[in-house]
Design an enzyme around this catalytic site. Structure first.
Site, mmCIF file in Angstrom:
data_model
loop_
_atom_site.group_PDB
_atom_site.id
_atom_site.type_symbol
_atom_site.label_atom_id
_atom_site.label_comp_id
_atom_site.label_asym_id
_atom_site.label_seq_id
_atom_site.Cartn_x
_atom_site.Cartn_y
_atom_site.Cartn_z
ATOM 1 N N THR A 174 111.754 -38.169 91.634
ATOM 2 C CA THR A 174 112.287 -36.814 91.591
ATOM 3 C C THR A 174 111.271 -35.984 90.849
ATOM 4 O OG1 THR A 174 114.591 -37.532 91.482
ATOM 5 C CG2 THR A 174 114.102 -35.384 90.527
ATOM 6 N N GLY A 208 119.943 -42.990 90.079
ATOM 7 C CA GLY A 208 120.855 -41.868 89.878
ATOM 8 C C GLY A 208 122.265 -42.273 89.522
HETATM 9 N N1 ASP Z 1 117.347 -39.947 90.535
HETATM 10 C C1 ASP Z 1 117.040 -39.950 91.943
HETATM 11 C C2 ASP Z 1 118.258 -40.416 92.703
HETATM 12 O O1 ASP Z 1 118.879 -41.380 92.306
HETATM 13 C C3 ASP Z 1 115.873 -40.778 92.306
HETATM 14 C C4 ASP Z 1 114.730 -40.739 91.332
HETATM 15 O O2 ASP Z 1 114.553 -39.822 90.595
HETATM 16 O O3 ASP Z 1 113.966 -41.678 91.261
HETATM 17 O O4 ASP Z 1 118.532 -39.832 93.717
#
Ligand code: ASP
Length: 345
Positions: free
Chosen positions: A206, A260
């Site tokens: 992200t 997440g």
């Molecule tokens: N946090 C994001 C999600 O779970 C993925 C990431 O940041 O690596 O969609």
């Protein structure tokens, strides 16, 4: 983003880690650093440049965090924007959120075929009485606001990663752990997760960004395609205010990256802000929440990555990750810097 990360790893192979792009250091303990912007991963170096164009001219943190992450949405990467890793049905679905210094916030989730989900999230914040729009409704709103419906086209990297994944099509909704910037043989052995780089591709990331402007106001943003090869309809932490992103202008601003689901279950970003309110430094606050996730996940913590970055009202910043391999980018008048995050296990 994976390409950027690989570039960094190559540099680290030359013994250049935690390097300073401009030749200036950017220590996290320096107070009253404003304006300042920090963002996740090494893709943050470019994203920060976009934000800095706004901040250095006296612009607002809100404009900066939107413009900054748009840079990453425009780049070809594994995990942000329209060319990113798809869900398990082969469609790219995007999550994004934005929050300003007055608790105004907006987000979109499960959004398809729109190039800049962060700007749609900002429109949700500014033009609707709502905080969150999802799926088809979010797309309809975007079109009504003048956004163009793009044709779906995976980048070559994402196409290859998806074709690799299809060979087994095993659904393991586990975020991989990055390769360490400083390889540590002991850690590699002990925490070899079953899904770790099973095909050599990153399956998540992200771009999350928080900024403090020269007026002393904080804002934050994040945008992602979430976990690669996820179930259709899966939404991560990034568009959930309080989980993937939280800003309290009295205290600080926080964004998360990593698994997440485990950020959502502890209201991660909000929890980090609350620890800062109690007087913890940004790094200590991030660490307390990461350690909580580690306790909750028990042995399963070995297989996932979770990371937070935080910026407080004084311009102090910090981060903490569950595992080695996370880094974040900082830009201030002191220069541009990529900092390797401390980690738990
Ligand atoms: N946090 C994001 C999600 O779970 C993925 C990431 O940041 O690596 O969609």
């Amino acid at each position: 983003m994976s390409m950027n990360r690989r570039r960094f790893i190559n540099l680290s192979g030359l013994g250049i880690t935690g390097f300073t792009i401009s030749g200036f250091t950017n220590p996290s303990h320096v107070m009253d650093q404003k304006p300042i912007v920090i963002s996740t991963w090494d893709a943050g170096l470019n994203a920060n440049k976009g934000a800095w164009e706004v901040l250095s001219k006296g612009g607002t943190a809100l404009d900066a965090v939107e413009k900054g992450v748009m840079v990453t949405e425009d780049e070809i990467s594994c995990c942000v924007g329209l060319g990113a890793n798809p869900d398990r049905d082969g469609h790219v679905t995007l999550d994004a959120s934005i929050m300003d210094h007055e608790f105004n916030c907006g987000s979109v989730a499960f959004l398809e075929r729109i190039k800049h989900p962060i700007s749609v999230a900002r429109k949700v914040m500014e033009k609707t009485p709502h905080v969150m729009l999802v799926g088809e409704g979010a797309q309809q709103f975007a079109i009504a606001e003048g956004f163009t419906l793009e044709s779906e086209k995976l980048s070559d990297d994402a196409q290859n990663a998806y074709q690799n994944w299809l060979k087994k099509s095993t659904y393991k909704p586990i975020i991989n752990i990055e390769r360490s910037n400083k390889p540590n043989a002991q850690l590699e052995d002990k925490y070899k997760a079953p899904t770790r780089f099973d095909n050599g591709d990153w399956n998540h990331d992200t771009i999350g960004m928080v900024a403090l402007d020269m007026h002393g106001n904080l804002s934050g943003s994040c945008t992602t395609s979430g976990a690669g090869f996820k179930m259709r309809g899966r939404v991560g932490d990034s568009p959930i205010i309080g989980a993937g992103l939280f800003v309290d202008n009295e205290v600080g601003a926080v964004v998360a990256t990593g698994q997440g689901e485990d950020v959502i279950r502890v209201a991660g970003a909000s929890a980090v802000v609350e620890y800062m309110r109690q007087g913890k430094s940004p790094q200590e606050a991030c660490k307390l929440v990461v350690e909580k996730i580690r306790r909750i996940k028990k042995e399963k913590a070995a297989a996932i990555q979770v990371c937070f970055i935080a910026l407080n009202k004084k311009g102090e910043h910090g981060s903490f990750a569950l595992h080695n391999g996370f880094n974040y980018a900082v830009q201030s008048e002191q220069g541009s810097n990529l900092i390797e995050s401390p980690f738990s296990v």
